[in-house]
Design a protein around this motif. Structure first.
Motif, PDB file in Angstrom:
ATOM      1  N   ASP A  78      -9.551   4.384   4.673  1.00 25.70           N
ATOM      2  CA  ASP A  78     -10.328   4.927   3.658  1.00 25.70           C
ATOM      3  C   ASP A  78      -9.343   5.009   2.696  1.00 25.70           C
ATOM      4  OD1 ASP A  78     -11.971   6.271   1.752  1.00 25.70           O
ATOM      5  OD2 ASP A  78     -12.944   7.548   3.430  1.00 25.70           O
ATOM      6  N   PHE A  79      -9.162   4.055   2.031  1.00 26.06           N
ATOM      7  CA  PHE A  79      -8.295   3.822   0.702  1.00 26.06           C
ATOM      8  C   PHE A  79      -8.529   4.740  -0.280  1.00 26.06           C
ATOM      9  CE2 PHE A  79      -6.634   2.099  -3.222  1.00 26.06           C
ATOM     10  CZ  PHE A  79      -5.239   1.947  -2.908  1.00 26.06           C
ATOM     11  N   ASP A  80      -9.641   5.089  -0.851  1.00 31.17           N
ATOM     12  CA  ASP A  80      -9.796   6.145  -1.743  1.00 31.17           C
ATOM     13  C   ASP A  80      -9.449   7.479  -1.418  1.00 31.17           C
ATOM     14  OD1 ASP A  80     -10.562   3.924  -3.844  1.00 31.17           O
ATOM     15  OD2 ASP A  80     -12.667   4.197  -3.184  1.00 31.17           O
ATOM     16  N   ARG A  81     -10.143   7.692  -0.173  1.00 32.51           N
ATOM     17  CA  ARG A  81     -10.037   9.128   0.356  1.00 32.51           C
ATOM     18  C   ARG A  81      -8.296   9.517   0.533  1.00 32.51           C
ATOM     19  NH1 ARG A  81     -11.323  11.462   5.977  1.00 32.51           N
ATOM     20  NH2 ARG A  81     -11.536  13.558   5.614  1.00 32.51           N
ATOM     21  N   HIS A  94      -1.383  -1.887  -6.596  1.00 31.04           N
ATOM     22  CA  HIS A  94      -2.168  -3.191  -6.370  1.00 31.04           C
ATOM     23  C   HIS A  94      -3.361  -2.860  -5.701  1.00 31.04           C
ATOM     24  CE1 HIS A  94       2.024  -5.260  -7.164  1.00 31.04           C
ATOM     25  NE2 HIS A  94       2.124  -4.493  -6.283  1.00 31.04           N
ATOM     26  N   PRO A  95      -4.398  -3.954  -5.618  1.00 34.01           N
ATOM     27  CA  PRO A  95      -5.443  -3.847  -5.048  1.00 34.01           C
ATOM     28  C   PRO A  95      -5.386  -3.564  -3.484  1.00 34.01           C
ATOM     29  CG  PRO A  95      -5.735  -5.644  -6.386  1.00 34.01           C
ATOM     30  CD  PRO A  95      -4.147  -5.232  -6.328  1.00 34.01           C
ATOM     31  N   GLY A  96      -5.677  -2.089  -3.032  1.00 30.50           N
ATOM     32  CA  GLY A  96      -5.630  -1.888  -1.787  1.00 30.50           C
ATOM     33  C   GLY A  96      -4.283  -1.322  -1.475  1.00 30.50           C
ATOM     34  N   TRP A 126       4.319   3.593   0.532  1.00 35.75           N
ATOM     35  CA  TRP A 126       2.991   2.980   0.226  1.00 35.75           C
ATOM     36  C   TRP A 126       1.970   3.453   1.234  1.00 35.75           C
ATOM     37  CZ3 TRP A 126       2.418  -0.902  -3.424  1.00 35.75           C
ATOM     38  CH2 TRP A 126       3.416  -1.517  -4.092  1.00 35.75           C
ATOM     39  N   VAL A 127       0.872   3.482   0.697  1.00 38.96           N
ATOM     40  CA  VAL A 127      -0.663   3.980   1.536  1.00 38.96           C
ATOM     41  C   VAL A 127      -1.181   2.497   0.934  1.00 38.96           C
ATOM     42  CG1 VAL A 127      -2.707   5.214   1.450  1.00 38.96           C
ATOM     43  CG2 VAL A 127      -0.267   6.337   1.182  1.00 38.96           C
ATOM     44  N   GLN A 128      -1.650   1.730   2.007  1.00 33.41           N
ATOM     45  CA  GLN A 128      -2.556   0.622   1.949  1.00 33.41           C
ATOM     46  C   GLN A 128      -3.491   0.279   2.896  1.00 33.41           C
ATOM     47  OE1 GLN A 128       1.241  -1.622   1.786  1.00 33.41           O
ATOM     48  NE2 GLN A 128       0.736  -2.574   3.602  1.00 33.41           N
ATOM     49  N   THR A 129      -4.383  -0.537   2.808  1.00 32.84           N
ATOM     50  CA  THR A 129      -5.117  -1.225   3.572  1.00 32.84           C
ATOM     51  C   THR A 129      -4.693  -2.257   4.251  1.00 32.84           C
ATOM     52  OG1 THR A 129      -6.291  -2.715   2.080  1.00 32.84           O
ATOM     53  CG2 THR A 129      -7.545  -0.838   2.627  1.00 32.84           C
TER      54      THR A 129
END
Length: 145
Positions: A23-26, A46-48, A60-63
């Protein structure tokens, strides 16, 4: 690595670490608030993917890039330096207020070294994160050496 320009070198031993989220936004809202207690901010986006640090993109936090679900690594905690015991407390409180699960209240951990003071939580995806302060005054206290 040449040291002709030491101003570009990070004081960290690591270039960076990355964690996955489902849950990227959260997750980024969580880390925006929690890491701010330690003087960290978004350094790159960057995106995601968002990188946090004080000056360099270190966390880094990422999908997940492969599109699979993110998973938690057993025995893989992520520790952040705090500048004081008060920052350890603020980190822990902000994390709990933002939905983290307590995994060890802030306080001395002499088993990690006499001056070690840390607070531990599980983030919203279950990753173990901590804030640590090396309190040299504790190392001088009787019975802690």
């Amino acid at each position: 690595m040449p040291d002709d320009n030491p101003s570009i070198l990070s004081p960290s031993i690591l270039s960076h670490v990355s964690i996955g989220t489902n849950d990227f936004d959260r997750a980024t809202a969580f880390y925006d608030r929690v890491l701010a207690t330690l003087g960290c901010r978004r350094v790159l986006e960057h995106p995601g993917a968002v990188a946090y640090g004080r000056a360099f993109p270190e966390f880094w936090v990422q999908t997940p890039i492969d599109g699979a679900r993110a998973a938690v690594g057993n025995g893989v905690p992520f520790g952040f330096f705090a500048a004081s015991r008060a920052e350890v407390d603020a980190f822990h409180a902000a994390a709990l207020d933002t939905g983290a699960r307590d995994d060890g209240a802030p306080g001395p951990r002499p088993e990690y070294g006499a001056p070690y003071c840390g607070g531990f939580v599980r983030d919203l995806d279950g990753h173990k994160i901590e804030a640590a302060y090396w309190d040299q005054a504790m190392a001088a206290e009787p019975g802690l050496d």
